[in-house]
Scaffold this active site. Structure first.
Site, PDB file in Angstrom:
ATOM      1  CB  SER A  61      36.696  48.793  29.213  1.00 44.29           C
ATOM      2  OG  SER A  61      37.656  48.655  28.189  1.00 44.29           O
TER       3      SER A  61
ATOM      4  CE  LYS B 250      36.837  44.974  26.745  1.00 45.59           C
ATOM      5  NZ  LYS B 250      37.312  46.366  26.871  1.00 45.59           N
TER       6      LYS B 250
ATOM      7  CB  SER C  21      39.102  45.203  30.581  1.00 44.03           C
ATOM      8  OG  SER C  21      38.281  46.121  29.916  1.00 44.03           O
TER       9      SER C  21
ATOM     10  CE  LYS D  93      35.326  45.315  31.856  1.00 44.08           C
ATOM     11  NZ  LYS D  93      36.549  46.128  32.116  1.00 44.08           N
TER      12      LYS D  93
END
Length: 459
Positions: free
Chosen positions: A36, A39, A96, A199
């Site tokens: 992720s 993203k 997420s 993140k």
């Protein structure tokens, strides 16, 4: 009980965010699954699209079946549901959410595949030389790979290129429209002094990944880990790396942030893709338009009740010679002193052949002293052409893009007509009233600046 990853390779990278100085590196250029962390690029492009007027944070995005069917982590979107882009951005950044990330990509580029191509163009422009994106969310897919170095660079760009949105990554909770979501990395945010993002990412193939940024006084450090074995051990390792970074980074350095990459919005391929907005049965479809000059101009249809009148080529040549001698100045200039040749204008003058439409007007010149030349525009050299600079969700966005484009390309678009054509799938932003040569030149100049553009031939 924390999840554990299956022996994913380990990589780490630490930089001084103020100047990009490398403070620690291990396997930093090994291509691994980013999970992720992907993203971050999805959100970067969303911020970019908002900045350039492609979409707004208040745009209502219609959720496709494909987006709604994405596996967890997810917001819980339903097919056909409408939700503002701002809530999708919050869900992707904080929770997420995979369904939100896919919906963002489809809203901006029309399909996830087209969005992935844009992600790759943007990554290349940033200098992420060992990254290849295949989707908007980061779930494991063949060829979807990145490196610790590239993801650290992306984090640095998010921090400095769109600082106005950076606070999203430090929110421990956020309103995502249909529910309140919690941050996937709130433990590190709560426990590490100065941590404010960025993140997390996890898949079985990737292990536990994290790009983290922390600020203490004037110092800021970004640390990236790939292949952690659990949330707990990954966070502990990132904390160690951040401590190392603050210890090695000088107190004062000259700021040297990476240059913002050139805008890669729209289509930079030889074949332009005008994406159809996600609505109704048009979902997932796209219109492919060749971004080049139209090779054939269809003969215009005659108006009802008007009979064609053939004009001899010799008469046209003579008329052209006479027309060239006339200086037009809002109809008030006088022709050079010469004996005007009276010409009887047919009641219904129409040229049967497209090739003969070249300035037949000179045949209609009046016999008065102030000669008036009436010109009928041709389909080949006349202002019957236009260009399209994109399709947008709202009329306001289309008009805004037209105005910005007109101001940026005044030399070739001067005198053209800005026109928004509303359709069920969106609002086309067109410049009309151009010659073929003007349209071709304008498109080439706009495409050189990475602006979407294709020519519109005469109907």
């Amino acid at each position: 009980m924390p999840l554990s990853a299956v022996a994913a390779p380990y990589a780490a990278f630490v930089i001084d965010a103020r100047n990009g100085e490398v403070l620690h590196s291990r396997n930093a250029d090994t291509r691994l699954h980013p999970a992720s962390l992907t993203k971050m690029m999805t959100l970067y492009i969303a911020f970019e699209a908002v900045k350039h007027g492609e979409i707004s944070m208040d745009t209502e995005v219609r959720i496709s079946r494909h987006a709604a069917s994405e596996p967890p982590s997810k917001l819980g979107l339903r097919e056909g549901q409408k939700i503002k882009l701002r809530y999708l951005v919050r869900a992707a950044a904080v929770k997420s959410a995979n369904d939100a990330a896919t919906a963002i990509g489809e809203a901006i580029s029309g399909s996830e595949a087209a969005f992935a191509r844009r992600m790759n163009r943007t990554a290349s422009a940033m200098g992420m030389t060992r990254t290849t994106f295949k989707n908007a969310h980061g779930l494991t897919e063949s060829g979807h790979l990145s490196t610790a170095r590239d993801m650290t660079l992306l984090g640095q760009h998010l921090l400095y290129d769109y600082s106005e949105y950076y606070n999203l990554f430090s929110r421990q909770t956020a309103d995502a429209g249909i529910k309140t979501v919690s941050h996937t990395n709130r433990r590190l945010l709560q426990s590490y002094r100065g941590a404010d993002g960025i993140k997390t990412g996890y898949t079985r193939a990737a292990g536990f990944n994290l790009v983290a940024s922390a600020r203490r006084g004037n110092e800021r450090v970004i640390a990236t880990v790939f292949g952690g074995r659990s949330t707990l051990t990954r966070n502990a390792r990132v904390a160690e790396l951040l401590d190392m970074g603050f210890k090695r980074a000088p107190t004062r350095v000259a700021m040297r942030t990476p240059p913002r990459p050139p805008y890669k919005g729209g289509v930079a391929e030889s074949t332009a893709v005008a994406s159809v907005a996600a609505s109704g049965d048009q979902q997932g479809k796209s219109i492919r338009i060749v971004a080049a000059a139209v090779k054939r101009s269809l003969r215009p249809k005659l108006r009802p009740g008007v009979a064609p009148v053939l004009v001899a080529k010799a008469d046209i040549e003579n008329a052209l010679k006479e027309a060239q001698a006339v200086r037009l100045d809002n109809g008030s200039a006088t022709a050079p002193k010469r004996s005007p040749k009276p010409v009887t204008r047919p009641a219904n003058l129409v040229v049967a052949s497209v090739e003969d439409t070249v300035a037949v007007a000179a045949l209609t010149a009046k016999a008065e002293t102030d000669t008036e030349v009436v010109t009928r525009l041709s389909t080949s050299g006349g202002r019957h052409w236009g260009i399209n600079v994109g399709r947008y969700p709202s009329r306001y966005q289309a008009e805004r893009v037209l105005l910005k484009t007109a101001l940026a390309e005044m030399s070739t678009l001067d005198g053209s007509l800005r026109k928004v054509v509303s359709k069920s799938s969106g609002h086309d932003a067109n410049f009309m009233g151009l010659t073929r040569e003007m349209a071709d030149l304008a498109c080439r100049r706009l495409q050189a600046r990475q602006v979407t553009c294709f020519m519109i031939g005469p109907n």
